[in-house]
Design a protein around this motif. Structure first.
Motif, mmCIF file in Angstrom:
data_model
loop_
_atom_site.group_PDB
_atom_site.id
_atom_site.type_symbol
_atom_site.label_atom_id
_atom_site.label_comp_id
_atom_site.label_asym_id
_atom_site.label_seq_id
_atom_site.Cartn_x
_atom_site.Cartn_y
_atom_site.Cartn_z
ATOM 1 N N GLN A 10 -40.330 -57.518 14.514
ATOM 2 C CA GLN A 10 -39.066 -56.826 14.273
ATOM 3 C C GLN A 10 -39.194 -55.335 14.566
ATOM 4 O O GLN A 10 -38.303 -54.714 15.131
ATOM 5 C CB GLN A 10 -38.604 -57.043 12.843
ATOM 6 N N GLU A 11 -40.329 -54.795 14.173
ATOM 7 C CA GLU A 11 -40.572 -53.372 14.410
ATOM 8 C C GLU A 11 -40.556 -53.066 15.905
ATOM 9 O O GLU A 11 -39.962 -52.099 16.362
ATOM 10 C CB GLU A 11 -41.940 -53.009 13.841
ATOM 11 N N ARG A 12 -41.193 -53.953 16.647
ATOM 12 C CA ARG A 12 -41.248 -53.744 18.096
ATOM 13 C C ARG A 12 -39.849 -53.826 18.717
ATOM 14 O O ARG A 12 -39.466 -52.998 19.542
ATOM 15 C CB ARG A 12 -42.169 -54.767 18.762
ATOM 16 N N GLU A 59 -44.058 -57.216 12.387
ATOM 17 C CA GLU A 59 -44.535 -56.521 13.583
ATOM 18 C C GLU A 59 -43.550 -56.690 14.747
ATOM 19 O O GLU A 59 -43.224 -55.755 15.473
ATOM 20 C CB GLU A 59 -45.872 -57.153 13.979
ATOM 21 N N LEU A 81 -36.986 -53.314 17.269
ATOM 22 C CA LEU A 81 -36.187 -52.142 16.868
ATOM 23 C C LEU A 81 -36.602 -50.918 17.686
ATOM 24 O O LEU A 81 -35.779 -50.066 18.023
ATOM 25 C CB LEU A 81 -36.336 -51.867 15.373
ATOM 26 N N GLY A 82 -37.897 -50.861 18.021
ATOM 27 C CA GLY A 82 -38.393 -49.749 18.851
ATOM 28 C C GLY A 82 -37.752 -49.776 20.236
ATOM 29 O O GLY A 82 -37.332 -48.729 20.756
ATOM 30 N N VAL A 83 -37.663 -50.961 20.817
ATOM 31 C CA VAL A 83 -37.039 -51.093 22.151
ATOM 32 C C VAL A 83 -35.571 -50.668 22.065
ATOM 33 O O VAL A 83 -35.070 -49.912 22.904
ATOM 34 C CB VAL A 83 -37.139 -52.557 22.670
ATOM 35 N N ALA A 124 -34.164 -48.680 19.898
ATOM 36 C CA ALA A 124 -34.065 -47.225 19.681
ATOM 37 C C ALA A 124 -34.271 -46.462 20.991
ATOM 38 O O ALA A 124 -33.552 -45.497 21.277
ATOM 39 C CB ALA A 124 -35.100 -46.791 18.643
ATOM 40 N N ASP A 125 -35.233 -46.913 21.791
ATOM 41 C CA ASP A 125 -35.484 -46.249 23.088
ATOM 42 C C ASP A 125 -34.267 -46.359 23.998
ATOM 43 O O ASP A 125 -33.862 -45.386 24.642
ATOM 44 C CB ASP A 125 -36.690 -46.885 23.808
ATOM 45 N N GLU A 183 -47.935 -61.793 17.186
ATOM 46 C CA GLU A 183 -47.332 -60.883 16.221
ATOM 47 C C GLU A 183 -46.641 -61.650 15.101
ATOM 48 O O GLU A 183 -46.078 -62.725 15.314
ATOM 49 C CB GLU A 183 -46.313 -59.972 16.924
ATOM 50 N N GLU A 194 -31.473 -44.155 22.806
ATOM 51 C CA GLU A 194 -31.718 -42.734 23.089
ATOM 52 C C GLU A 194 -31.281 -42.408 24.519
ATOM 53 O O GLU A 194 -30.646 -41.383 24.777
ATOM 54 C CB GLU A 194 -33.196 -42.429 22.897
ATOM 55 N N GLY A 205 -41.189 -52.944 27.250
ATOM 56 C CA GLY A 205 -40.207 -51.978 26.739
ATOM 57 C C GLY A 205 -39.414 -51.347 27.867
ATOM 58 O O GLY A 205 -39.497 -51.774 29.023
#
Ligand code: GDP
Length: 396
Positions: free
Chosen positions: A165-167, A163, A169-171, A173-174, A159, A177, A124
């Motif tokens: 896709q979620e990961r 799982e 999307l998390g990257v 979003a970070d 994964e 930000e 990440g």
């Protein structure tokens, strides 16, 4: 004529059409895959053979760098890529990924208009991801994101689709930000520079196995997440590469989403130059006028065993040619240009001329240092390149 010569000729032809030029940097936290990705792009553009991309590490030019496995000096390469039936000239600057070389990254950002930020899907966003984003945005350089090492999510971490896709999307979003926070501090960037899958400003894939996807590429090729997982799990990476080659996906993204010099210079010049905005020189730089006075900003000095000292940088106005006598900021007198060239991997190719909007490498500027403003008329130099210090981290 050799393949390389043909590429050089095509680059020379494209240099005069700034609308079809993209000046870009690839930047990343150390080990996130910047060098492997750069090699893929070089192979895709025909600069090195497909088979050796990822092993050749063409961007690491110094023995010392290869031994240490890190890129110390920014190396540059010009390549061509056809996008929507138009050939584009892409000038790529490699940036050092190691913690000690933050200054070089900032300098490289001065020469480009777009920064492809590479983030490891497993790790990440890391401290240097933040630093390179800050360096890019401060220079008015637009970011896009490539999430690398997605193969590891599938094959190592096992994964599933959700799982994964979620990961991802998390990257995203970070990273957004970080971008949002930085843009808020600036008053001259009004565009939304956050990245998104839907817009096509995010790509993901595996630089090691040479495949990549983005929303537009998935729509074009018909490849789905399910296909990717299945092919990767079954060790059919060659098929994945053939169906969705990384270099095409990334270079399409570069052509579509990074500004060309004509779009970028009017915004970037006031940010990096505090001279008279009403002057003809300011107008020439805003318009990327190849017939205007020469304005060249040096971002890197390197040594060549044959040619000697080479100054690399961005031509903001006018056209660089052999024999020109140019002022070098901060020094008395002028220096004469001995040769003008382009970088093609670790080697330099001499050309007749390099017009505004391009990245050039020249010899003869013996008084120039990284950061010098070189010009045919005496002028206010560019703002000094601010070094952004890194948070101190140790590599585990
Ligand atoms: P840099 O420091 O950002 O230039 O990173 P490198 O390109 O040198 O890559 C660092 C390490 O990660 C090397 O061992 C690469 O082989 C490996 N690597 C790069 N891309 C990928 C990838 O997509 N998948 C996997 N599994 N490994 C990768």
């Amino acid at each position: 004529m050799g393949r390389r010569k043909k590429i050089v000729q095509e680059c020379e032809r494209l240099m005069d059409t700034p609308e079809n030029i993209r000046n870009i940097a690839i930047a990343a936290h150390v080990d996130h895959g910047k060098t492997t990705l750069s090699d893929n792009l070089l192979a895709g553009a025909g600069m090195i053979s497909e088979g050796t991309a990822g092993e050749q590490l063409a961007m690491d030019t110094k023995e010392d760098e290869q031994e240490r496995g890190i890129t110390i000096d920014a190396a540059n390469v010009s390549m061509t890529h056809e996008y929507e039936d138009t050939n584009h000239l892409i000038n790529l600057i490699d940036t050092p990924g190691h913690v000690d070389f933050g200054g070089d990254v900032t300098r490289a950002m001065r020469a480009v208009d777009g920064a492809l930020v590479v983030v490891d899907a497993v790790e990440g966003a890391m401290p240097q991801t933040e630093t390179v984003l800050r360096q890019a945005l401060r220079e008015g350089v637009k970011p896009t994101l490539f999430i690398n090492k997605v193969d590891r999510l599938i094959s190592e971490l096992q994964e599933g689709e959700e799982e994964m896709q979620e990961r991802l999307l998390g990257v995203i979003a970070d990273v957004n930000e970080l971008i949002r926070g930085m843009i808020e501090e600036m008053d001259d960037i009004n565009d939304d520079w956050t990245v998104s899958v839907e817009d096509g400003t995010v790509g993901f894939g595996s630089a090691l196995y040479k495949w990549g996807v983005s929303m537009p590429s998935m729509q074009r090729t018909g490849i789905s997440f399910e296909d990717i997982i299945e092919l990767e799990r079954n060790d059919k990476r060659d098929e994945l590469h053939e169906r969705s080659p990384l270099s095409d996906v990334v270079l399409d993204m570069v052509c579509e989403h990074f500004p060309n010099p004509v779009d970028a210079q009017p915004r970037r010049v006031p940010r990096i130059w505090r001279g008279d905005a009403e002057s003809e020189l300011a107008e020439d730089m805003r318009l990327v006028n190849e017939d205007g006075d020469v304005v060249f900003m040096v971002t890197d000095i390197s040594m060549d065993p044959h040619a000697g000292e080479i100054a690399t940088g961005r031509v903001f106005s006018g056209t660089l040619e052999k024999g020109q006598d140019l002022y070098v900021s901060g020094t008395a007198g002028k220096n004469r240009i001995q040769s003008v060239g382009l970088f093609m991997g670790s080697e330099r190719e001499e050309v007749e001329r390099v017009p505004a909007g391009n990245i050039a490498s020249v010899t003869g500027l013996r008084d120039a240092i990284a950061g010098s403003t070189v010009s045919s008329v005496e002028m206010t130099p560019f703002e000094s390149i601010e070094h952004i210090s890194e948070p101190v981290i140790t590599k585990s």
